[in-house]
Design an enzyme around this catalytic site. Structure first.
Site, PDB file in Angstrom:
ATOM      1  N   ARG A 182     -13.116  -9.476   3.628  1.00 14.26           N
ATOM      2  CA  ARG A 182     -14.149 -10.470   3.265  1.00 14.26           C
ATOM      3  C   ARG A 182     -14.297 -11.745   4.123  1.00 14.26           C
ATOM      4  O   ARG A 182     -15.250 -12.287   3.977  1.00 14.26           O
ATOM      5  CB  ARG A 182     -14.193 -10.493   1.962  1.00 14.26           C
ATOM      6  CG  ARG A 182     -14.279  -8.870   1.062  1.00 14.26           C
ATOM      7  CD  ARG A 182     -14.603  -9.222  -0.281  1.00 14.26           C
ATOM      8  NE  ARG A 182     -15.919  -9.929  -0.763  1.00 14.26           N
ATOM      9  CZ  ARG A 182     -16.242 -10.827  -1.109  1.00 14.26           C
ATOM     10  NH1 ARG A 182     -14.888 -11.634  -1.468  1.00 14.26           N
ATOM     11  NH2 ARG A 182     -17.448 -11.446  -1.525  1.00 14.26           N
TER      12      ARG A 182
ATOM     13  N   GLU B  64     -25.496  -2.093 -12.827  1.00 21.13           N
ATOM     14  CA  GLU B  64     -24.460  -1.373 -12.243  1.00 21.13           C
ATOM     15  C   GLU B  64     -23.445  -2.400 -11.665  1.00 21.13           C
ATOM     16  O   GLU B  64     -23.517  -2.697 -10.339  1.00 21.13           O
ATOM     17  CB  GLU B  64     -25.206  -0.889 -10.774  1.00 21.13           C
ATOM     18  CG  GLU B  64     -26.376   0.328 -11.300  1.00 21.13           C
ATOM     19  CD  GLU B  64     -27.065   0.664  -9.605  1.00 21.13           C
ATOM     20  OE1 GLU B  64     -27.362  -0.207  -9.121  1.00 21.13           O
ATOM     21  OE2 GLU B  64     -27.559   1.657  -9.887  1.00 21.13           O
ATOM     22  N   PRO B  65     -22.782  -2.901 -12.659  1.00 22.08           N
ATOM     23  CA  PRO B  65     -21.714  -4.043 -11.949  1.00 22.08           C
ATOM     24  C   PRO B  65     -20.763  -3.353 -11.275  1.00 22.08           C
ATOM     25  O   PRO B  65     -20.224  -2.318 -11.808  1.00 22.08           O
ATOM     26  CB  PRO B  65     -21.177  -4.415 -13.279  1.00 22.08           C
ATOM     27  CG  PRO B  65     -21.523  -3.591 -14.468  1.00 22.08           C
ATOM     28  CD  PRO B  65     -22.605  -2.696 -13.872  1.00 22.08           C
ATOM     29  N   GLY B  66     -20.317  -4.102 -10.375  1.00 22.31           N
ATOM     30  CA  GLY B  66     -19.152  -3.547  -9.502  1.00 22.31           C
ATOM     31  C   GLY B  66     -18.175  -4.778  -9.582  1.00 22.31           C
ATOM     32  O   GLY B  66     -17.121  -4.818 -10.203  1.00 22.31           O
ATOM     33  N   ARG B  67     -18.372  -5.674  -8.732  1.00 25.95           N
ATOM     34  CA  ARG B  67     -17.632  -6.907  -8.541  1.00 25.95           C
ATOM     35  C   ARG B  67     -17.132  -7.670  -9.911  1.00 25.95           C
ATOM     36  O   ARG B  67     -15.996  -7.849 -10.241  1.00 25.95           O
ATOM     37  CB  ARG B  67     -18.199  -8.168  -7.755  1.00 25.95           C
ATOM     38  CG  ARG B  67     -17.586  -8.938  -7.444  1.00 25.95           C
ATOM     39  CD  ARG B  67     -18.112 -10.116  -6.725  1.00 25.95           C
ATOM     40  NE  ARG B  67     -19.301  -9.744  -5.966  1.00 25.95           N
ATOM     41  CZ  ARG B  67     -18.937  -9.554  -4.564  1.00 25.95           C
ATOM     42  NH1 ARG B  67     -17.943  -9.899  -4.030  1.00 25.95           N
ATOM     43  NH2 ARG B  67     -20.130  -9.264  -3.859  1.00 25.95           N
TER      44      ARG B  67
ATOM     45  N   TYR C  93     -14.169  -4.981  -3.551  1.00 29.66           N
ATOM     46  CA  TYR C  93     -14.203  -4.591  -2.203  1.00 29.66           C
ATOM     47  C   TYR C  93     -12.871  -5.277  -1.234  1.00 29.66           C
ATOM     48  O   TYR C  93     -13.111  -5.760  -0.051  1.00 29.66           O
ATOM     49  CB  TYR C  93     -15.654  -5.401  -1.572  1.00 29.66           C
ATOM     50  CG  TYR C  93     -16.718  -5.273  -2.507  1.00 29.66           C
ATOM     51  CD1 TYR C  93     -17.436  -3.852  -2.389  1.00 29.66           C
ATOM     52  CD2 TYR C  93     -17.212  -5.995  -3.437  1.00 29.66           C
ATOM     53  CE1 TYR C  93     -18.374  -3.545  -3.116  1.00 29.66           C
ATOM     54  CE2 TYR C  93     -18.289  -5.575  -4.345  1.00 29.66           C
ATOM     55  CZ  TYR C  93     -18.821  -4.432  -3.942  1.00 29.66           C
ATOM     56  OH  TYR C  93     -20.006  -3.855  -4.909  1.00 29.66           O
TER      57      TYR C  93
ATOM     58  N   GLY D 229     -24.658  -7.023  -9.110  1.00 32.28           N
ATOM     59  CA  GLY D 229     -24.599  -8.224  -8.362  1.00 32.28           C
ATOM     60  C   GLY D 229     -23.990  -9.495  -8.988  1.00 32.28           C
ATOM     61  O   GLY D 229     -24.235 -10.460  -8.547  1.00 32.28           O
TER      62      GLY D 229
ATOM     63  N   CYS E 230      -4.101  -8.796  15.087  1.00 30.17           N
ATOM     64  CA  CYS E 230      -4.323  -9.385  16.580  1.00 30.17           C
ATOM     65  C   CYS E 230      -5.865  -9.930  16.659  1.00 30.17           C
ATOM     66  O   CYS E 230      -6.487  -9.201  17.546  1.00 30.17           O
ATOM     67  CB  CYS E 230      -3.998  -8.331  17.417  1.00 30.17           C
ATOM     68  SG  CYS E 230      -3.430  -9.250  19.270  1.00 30.17           S
ATOM     69  N   GLU E 231      -5.973 -10.988  15.873  1.00 30.93           N
ATOM     70  CA  GLU E 231      -7.414 -11.343  16.010  1.00 30.93           C
ATOM     71  C   GLU E 231      -7.669 -12.745  15.516  1.00 30.93           C
ATOM     72  O   GLU E 231      -6.867 -12.967  14.343  1.00 30.93           O
ATOM     73  CB  GLU E 231      -8.134 -10.432  14.756  1.00 30.93           C
ATOM     74  CG  GLU E 231      -9.788 -10.440  14.804  1.00 30.93           C
ATOM     75  CD  GLU E 231     -10.307  -9.451  15.732  1.00 30.93           C
ATOM     76  OE1 GLU E 231     -11.405  -9.847  16.573  1.00 30.93           O
ATOM     77  OE2 GLU E 231      -9.760  -8.460  15.905  1.00 30.93           O
TER      78      GLU E 231
END
Ligand SMILES: Cc1ncc(COP(=O)(O)O)c(C=O)c1O
Ligand SMILES: N[C@@H](CCCC[NH3+])C(=O)O
EC number: 4.1.1.20
Length: 437
Positions: free
Chosen positions: A330, A290-293, A390, A248, A361-362
Site C-alpha cells: 500500500r 459492504e465494509p471491508g477496511r 489489503y 468505503g 530490491c526496489e
C-alpha cells in the site's frame, strides 16, 4: 502512543494485543507476522449490525472479503452473522470451504468469467452484482442452460467524486465499474433485467470508493439512486427491494486521519436515505452495505524484525525490516501512511526519526518515511499498525519472498490461521525445463 482495540503494554513493557505479548508471538511464529485482534473485529461487526437494528432498518452488512480472506476470517464473519461480498472464484471458493451460507454471499466483479458464474450458480449464492451488459447476457444464458433463476443487483456509477486516492475511486463517471446512471446505460440494464425470465432484479448497488471520511459522497450517491428509483417506479412500476450502498468507510491509519465512528457513518447515511425515500413516496428497501477496511483494517498489526541500518549523513537513517512491499504494497501503490512502534518498548521515548525500508530490491520499497521512534537495534521487533485490510490480501512473492503467517489473538490466546509460506511452497507450481506435464 495510540493503542487500537485491545492493544496495550504489559508489565514487561511489551506491546500486547488480545492480551498476548507480541514479542512472544514473534518468537513463536517468526516475523513478519500479521496479528489480528479478533475482539476488535467482533466489535466493529456488532457496531454495524446493532446500528441498523437501533434504526429499525432491515439490512445486510456484507463483509468485503477482498480486504482479507481466509477460512478462519470467513468463519469469524459467519459467527458474527454478517453477509459476505466476494469478487472472484477464489474468494467464493474460500467462503464455501469455510462453510459460509451461500445464500448470504454476494458476487461482485467487472469481468466474471463463465466458470466463476457457473460455480456461483452451482453453489446457489444469494446475489450477483451485475456490472455490465456482457455479464448480464452471460449470466442469463448460463441460467437458461441450468434452468435456474439468479437474483441480481445492478451496479451503477452515480458520477460521484469522493475524496480519496485516485486508484481507489470507483463511483465517478469515468470508471471501469458499473452502468452509468445518467447516460441511459442503467435504464437499459433495468429494462433488460426486467424483461428476463432468468433474472430477478432486487435493486441497485453503488460503491463510490474506499478510505472515505465524509458521509456527503455516500448521501449524494444515494440521492442520485433514489431519484432514479422514483423515476423507474413511475415508468416501470419497479420497486427496489434492496439498495446497496457499498463500502468505503475510512479508518485511522495515522494521527492525520479523522474518520467518524462506523455507527455514525450508518446513522448519517441511513437517516438521509429514509428521508429521501419518504419524500419520493417510496417504501424503504432493505439496505445492504459492504465494509471491508473498516471491519478489519485497524484490527491488524504486522510484526517485523529490525535488521540493517544505513545512515545517509545529514539526510536520513534507513532502518530495514524483514518484510516490505511483498507483505504491504500500500505505501508503494497509494502512498499510504502508517504508524509504528518498537514492540519490545512501545512506551519508550521516541527521540529518533528513521525511515523504515523493506527488503525488496526496489527503491520504492519503503514502508514508512520519517517515523518518530525510540532507539532501535537489530533484533528489535517493529509493530506496524492498521495493516489488517489489503495487507495479506495484496501480499505477493516479489523477489520470491515467502508470504508471512497470520495469527488471530483473543482473550490471551493465539491461533495460527494462515501458515507461513516456505521456500518449497514457492516452487510448488514450477515445472523444470524439459519436463513435460
Ligand atoms: C464493490 C466494493 N464493495 C466494497 C468494497 C470495500 O471497500 P472498503 O474496504 O473500503 O470498505 C470495495 C472496495 O473498495 C468495493 O469495490
Ligand atoms: N486495495 C485498496 C482498496 C481497494 C478496494 C477495493 N475496491 C487499498 O488498499 O486501499
Amino acid at each position: 502512543m495510540h493503542y487500537y482495540g485491545t492493544s496495550s503494554a504489559n508489565e514487561k513493557g511489551h506491546l500486547t494485543i488480545g492480551e498476548v505479548d507480541t514479542i512472544e508471538l514473534a518468537r513463536q511464529y517468526g516475523t513478519p507476522l500479521y496479528v489480528y485482534d479478533v475482539a476488535l473485529i467482533r466489535e466493529r461487526a456488532r457496531g454495524f449490525k446493532q446500528t441498523f437494528e437501533r434504526l429499525g432498518v432491515t439490512a445486510q452488512v456484507a463483509y468485503a472479503s477482498k480486504a482479507f480472506s481466509s477460512i478462519a476470517m470467513i468463519q469469524l464473519i459467519e459467527e458474527e452473522g454478517l453477509s459476505l461480498d466476494v469478487v472472484s472464484g477464489g474468494e467464493l471458493y474460500t467462503a464455501i470451504k469455510a462453510g459460509f451460507p451461500a445464500k448470504r454471499i454476494h458476487f461482485h466483479g467487472n469481468n466474471k468469467s463463465a466458470e466463476e458464474i457457473t460455480m456461483a450458480l452451482d453453489y446457489g449464492i444469494g446475489c450477483f452484482v451485475v456490472d455490465n451488459f456482457h455479464e448480464m447476457n452471460l449470466l442469463q444464458s448460463l441460467c437458461e442452460r441450468k434452468q435456474v433463476k439468479a437474483s441480481i443487483l445492478i451496479r451503477v456509477t452515480p458520477g460521484i467524486e469522493a475524496h480519496t486516492h485516485d486508484y481507489i475511486l470507483t463511483g465517478q463517471e469515468d470508471s471501469k465499474f458499473g452502468f452509468d446512471l445518467h447516460n441511459g446505460q442503467a435504464q437499459e440494464a433495468l429494462n433488460h433485467a426486467l424483461n428476463n425470465q432468468s433474472l430477478h432484479l432486487m435493486g441497485l448497488h453503488c460503491h463510490i470508493g474506499s478510505q472515505i471520511f465524509e458521509t456527503t459522497g455516500f448521501i449524494k450517491a444515494a440521492e442520485k439512486m433514489i431519484q432514479k428509483l422514483a423515476e423507474w417506479h413511475e415508468e416501470y412500476q419497479f420497486t427496489s427491494e434492496v439498495l446497496n450502498l457499498g463500502g468505503g468507510f475510512g479508518i485511522r491509519y495515522t494521527k492525520e486521519d479523522t474518520p467518524i465512528a462506523p455507527s455514525n457513518y450508518v446513522e448519517d447515511i441511513i437517516g438521509e436515505v429514509k428521508r429521501m425515500m419518504g419524500e419520493k413516496g417510496l417504501n424503504m428497501p432493505e439496505i445492504w452495505i459492504e465494509p471491508g477496511r473498516s471491519l478489519v483494517g485497524d484490527a491488524g498489526t504486522t510484526l517485523y524484525t529490525i535488521g540493517s541500518t544505513k545512515e545517509v549523513p545529514d539526510i536520513r537513517t534507513y532502518l530495514a525490516v524483514d518484510g516490505g512491499m511483498s507483505d504491504n504494497i500500500r505505501p508503494a501503490l497509494y502512498d499510504a501512511r502508517y504508524e509504528a512502534v518498537i514492540a519490545n518498548k512501545p512506551e519508550a521515548k521516541r527521540e529518533n526519526t528513521v525511515s523504515i525500508a523493506g527488503k525488496c530490491c526496489e527503491s520504492g520499497d519503503m514502508l514508512i518515511w520519517d517515523l518518530p521512534i525510540a532507539q532501535a537495534s537489530p533484533g528489535d521487533i517493529l509493530a506496524v499498525f492498521c495493516t489488517g485490510a489489503y495487507g495479506y490480501a495484496m501480499a505477493n512473492n516479489y523477489n520470491r519472498i515467502a508470504r508471512p503467517a497470520v495469527v488471530f489473538v483473543e482473550n490471551g490466546n493465539a491461533s495460527l490461521v494462515i501458515k507461513r509460506e516456505t521456500n518449497e511452497d514457492l516452487l510448488r507450481l514450477d515445472v523444470p525445463l524439459h519436463k513435460t506435464v
